[in-house]
Design an enzyme around this catalytic site. Structure first.
Site, PDB file in Angstrom:
ATOM      1  N   ASP A  82      25.491 -59.116   9.884  1.00  0.00           N
ATOM      2  CA  ASP A  82      24.155 -58.193   9.578  1.00  0.00           C
ATOM      3  C   ASP A  82      23.619 -58.580   8.388  1.00  0.00           C
ATOM      4  O   ASP A  82      23.137 -57.669   7.508  1.00  0.00           O
ATOM      5  CB  ASP A  82      24.284 -56.772   9.865  1.00  0.00           C
ATOM      6  N   HIS A  86      18.518 -58.411   0.078  1.00  0.00           N
ATOM      7  CA  HIS A  86      17.218 -57.656  -0.393  1.00  0.00           C
ATOM      8  C   HIS A  86      17.192 -58.080  -2.098  1.00  0.00           C
ATOM      9  O   HIS A  86      18.322 -58.008  -2.702  1.00  0.00           O
ATOM     10  CB  HIS A  86      17.223 -56.252  -0.159  1.00  0.00           C
TER      11      HIS A  86
END
Lengths: 365, 453
Positions: free
Chosen positions: B326, B330
């Site tokens: 996953d 960011h």
């Protein structure tokens, strides 16, 4: 510093058995964060007060003693203590008591204060908490007093600015200075003359906190501080405002029946319903008042000797009646008064405790 | 294309049960020959990798990554994300469709695979199950598949409505695609930023209850059971592809004990349900949120120790089919904010192998071949990636060569990803990747080795 390798018990050797992994230990967290206990007890600066969990009874005693000393000191002498030092008040939420008493406390010590609030600053234009903090530091602020709607915001501010930060309320998390002034008020009535505390100072004392526990940072700070000084804390309120899991904290009990909670308490602390944090929760206020409003009759019947505390703002006619708020058992204004002395002590510590040497590896790039 | 001979290594190919010293010859992007050590006589132009003391295995496959392109190149690009994949030993990644715009179309699916993206390893796009991930209007699965999509999902969002999920399962099955569900009943998670429970209460954060995950997994399994039934007297048509295969539901990033239990039970009942677990969910717990560490914020959140243990049990007893990261990069400015405002997700491509070997293999004694299977053969099989996840002759020359014993410290600042949002910065890893080879090209080479040459 590499993380220590924790040994998690091995799965059972028998091929048919399910792996025996019960009671495994937490794999270690990254440097600088304790794996167990109070994760939010860590601070960069010894003068910071972000959570009551970082305050030992000794530290609480120092703060209480210092508060009394500063309160009794000659105002002119006191104003020389932090003369011309710079303190920023950074308020992202409205406040009357907390803001004013921090400001009066800082000014009473001679410091220059500046107030930045979210409605009249670059915060409105989208500046981040980090940048606002760095800006205040560049302007010469030596400590920041922060009120913020997000739980945990003071940790971010402290980490990014490395300045001492005083948490003046973060979201639904904590309000440490309020718990300390509540403690000072309690001690004044239950243990007159006491300014030092230990793990057994409040043994035998029951504090009943009633109302919107879920959204209350005041409740959390009191729940985390008082049991460590020996007090028993009873929480009271309807399930939507007081989830069962609140009883998971040490020294905390839940009593849904308001008269029964009152009957056990020497200290009755009432909380406001935080309409701004209900997040869609529907509450029947008439029903709430019928079950949990503090009235003169209830107080007389169940807790005639108790004193009444409320962190404010009070909503007369909702969580308590006007008569109770103004009545002889109320210590609400004494709490407000105690706020200045406690906050003088906190501001003084913030600017005078030496900074810790930075932990090398924990410093973020 | 030049040839590559990897010799003196120990080959582990879990798909076919090889675990022995072998030399392996790669030719024209495929595995050409496998032989006992020293038997292969390379042609003069053959590059030789000496893998003495090293393990040679099928390149790893991560079926759950967010490469952020198109649209969010400041977080990651297909080039940077796949460079991180290569550094982590991965040769195939399946890219989630929550890009900007959403990967709803064959055009975007093709764009993601185009040579101009500069990918180091093979990118398998996963198409959006519904238009703009809204859970309302189904996309054209046949067109997505023809463009190269290997599954459909609304990852980041659930497909909440029963009727829509049923339609998604039926249509995907007809096209021979798997359905990957992000199991989160968002009606229970509004405004929440960590696992629900005593710690969230204590930290003053709204919590995501485990029910939000497992109730949706259970709902999906019920739908799957209905659709998997034979066309019986009821007259209701089951869902079948042209070869008669039943629907395949894959549960993304499983994090709760009950969800793993539901998958285990469904499998006993003969349903085609698979699930994946991310390293952070088999290693970390909600305690790691610590002092509001935004690198411990992801969705699903870190759960309780009991849930974490259930992930380990699921991996050990085989109900978990894949380790998937996953990988969710960011930018630093997005994570350096108040916990509640920070975006969900952490990077994972460069720490997955090191954490899996350090913990699943060394600490919990999962055999090395099983760990590698969870990272290659099984994910390849569950997304039907032909010729991947194995090193049999004729397969793609996707290879990872690593030292399974070597310990090293993972430093986020050395990451090949554009982002640094990992909770594993400074952690000890086991298993150092020396070479990653994608379709016969060396796409990663450990720095120290390069200098030694």
């Amino acid at each position: 510093m590499p993380v220590k390798s924790a040994t998690v018990p091995r799965p059972s050797q028998e091929p048919s058995a399910k792996p025996a992994l019960k009671n495994t230990r937490v794999v270690p967290v990254q440097p600088g964060t304790p794996a167990n206990g109070a994760p939010d007890a860590t601070t960069w600066s010894p003068g910071s007060v972000l959570s009551v969990t970082s305050l030992t009874p000794e530290t609480v005693s120092e703060i209480l003693t210092l508060a009394t000393e500063l309160e009794q000191e000659d105002p002119l002498k006191r104003a020389a203590r932090l003369a011309k030092r710079k303190i920023a008040l950074l308020f992202y939420e409205s406040s009357t008591r907390t803001r004013t008493s921090f400001e009066l406390a800082a000014k009473g010590l001679g410091a220059d204060t500046t107030l930045v609030s979210s409605l009249s600053s670059s915060i409105e234009k989208g500046e981040t908490l980090k940048d606002t903090g760095l800006t205040l530091r560049a302007l010469g602020a030596e400590a920041i007093i922060l009120r913020h709607p997000s739980s945990g915001a003071p940790w971010l501010l402290e980490r990014e600015t490395r300045l001492p930060v005083l948490n003046a309320g973060d979201g639904m998390h904590e309000h440490p200075s309020q718990a300390l002034l509540d403690l000072r008020t309690m001690l004044h009535h239950l243990r007159p003359g006491t300014t030092t505390v230990a793990a057994d100072t409040l043994t035998g004392v029951t504090v009943a906190i009633t109302g919107d526990i879920l959204h209350s940072r005041v409740a959390r700070s009191n729940m985390l501080l008082l049991p460590r000084l020996g007090a028993r804390v009873i929480l009271c309120g309807p399930p939507p405002l007081l989830p069962e899991l609140a009883a998971g904290l040490p020294g905390i009990e839940i009593e849904r029946d308001f008269p029964r909670a009152l009957a056990q308490a020497q200290i009755v602390m009432m909380l406001r319903i935080q309409a701004e944090r209900l997040a869609g929760l529907q509450l029947d206020l008439e029903q709430y008042k019928a079950n949990y409003q503090l009235t003169e009759a209830l107080l007389a019947a169940h807790a005639p000797q108790a004193i009444l505390l409320h962190p404010g703002p009070i909503i007369r006619g909702l969580e308590l009646t006007g008569e109770v708020a103004d009545g002889p058992q109320s210590r609400i204004l004494e709490q407000v008064h105690n706020g200045v002395a406690i906050r003088m002590a906190l501001v003084y510590r913030a600017l005078t405790l030496p900074a810790l040497p930075l932990l090398e590896k924990a410093v973020r790039a | 294309m030049s040839n590559l001979l990897i010799r003196n290594g120990h080959l582990i190919d879990p798909a076919v049960g090889i675990d022995a010293p072998k030399d392996i010859l790669l030719k024209d992007g495929r595995v050409s020959e496998i032989s006992a050590p020293g038997k292969l006589k390379p042609a003069p132009d053959t590059e030789i990798i000496d893998a003495k003391g090293l393990t040679v295995a099928p390149g790893l496959i991560d079926i759950h990554v967010h490469l952020r392109e198109p649209g969010q190149g400041y977080k990651e690009t297909i080039a940077s994300g796949t460079a991180a994949a290569a550094a982590g030993g991965f040769t195939s990644v399946a890219a989630m469709p929550n890009t900007v715009p959403t990967n709803d179309s064959p055009e975007i699916t093709r764009w993601m695979q185009a040579a101009e993206r500069g990918a180091s390893v093979r990118v398998f796009p996963i198409g959006a199950a519904t238009r703009a991930l809204k859970g309302e209007i189904l996309n054209d699965y046949a067109a997505l598949k023809a463009a190269g999509a290997v599954a459909v999902t609304d990852d980041g969002h659930p497909i909440l409505k029963d009727s829509i999920m049923r339609e998604v399962l039926i249509n995907a099955t007809r096209c021979g695609l798997s359905v990957i569900q992000h199991a989160e009943d968002t009606r229970m998670t509004q405004g929440a930023s960590m696992n629900a429970g005593a710690l969230a209460f204590r930290l003053g954060l709204r919590g995501m209850p485990p029910e939000a995950e497992y109730s949706l997994v259970e709902r999906d399994i019920r739908l799957l059971a209905e659709l998997s039934k034979d066309k019986g007297g009821s007259g209701k048509a089951g869902a079948r592809d042209k070869n008669g295969a039943v629907p395949h539901l894959h549960v993304a990033h499983t994090s709760t004990a009950q969800a793993v239990a539901a998958v285990r039970q469904a499998r006993r009942n003969g349903l085609r349900v698979t699930c994946e677990v991310a390293p952070h969910h088999f290693l970390l717990t909600e305690e790691h949120v610590g002092a509001y560490n935004t690198n411990a914020k992801m969705n699903p959140p870190l759960r309780s120790a009991a849930d974490r243990d259930a992930m380990i049990e699921g991996i050990l007893d085989g109900v978990v089919d894949a380790i998937a990261t996953d990988h969710a990069p960011h930018a630093s400015h997005e994570k350096e904010v108040e916990f509640e405002r920070a975006p969900n997700g952490i990077t994972g491509l460069e720490s997955a192998l090191g954490l899996s070997l350090r913990w699943l293999h060394r600490e919990w004694k999962l055999p090395l071949s099983r760990v590698l299977s969870l990272l290659s053969a099984q994910p390849a099989s569950l997304l039907n990636l032909k010729g991947r996840g194995t090193l049999t002759v004729g397969s793609y020359a996707d290879v990872v060569v690593f030292d399974p014993k070597a310990e090293w410290i993972f430093n986020a600042k050395d990451s090949k990803s554009k982002s640094r949002n990992t909770p594993f910065d400074g952690w000890t890893m086991q298993g150092k990747v020396h070479y990653t080879i994608s379709e016969g090209r060396v796409v990663y080479r450990a720095v120290a080795l390069k200098k030694a040459k």
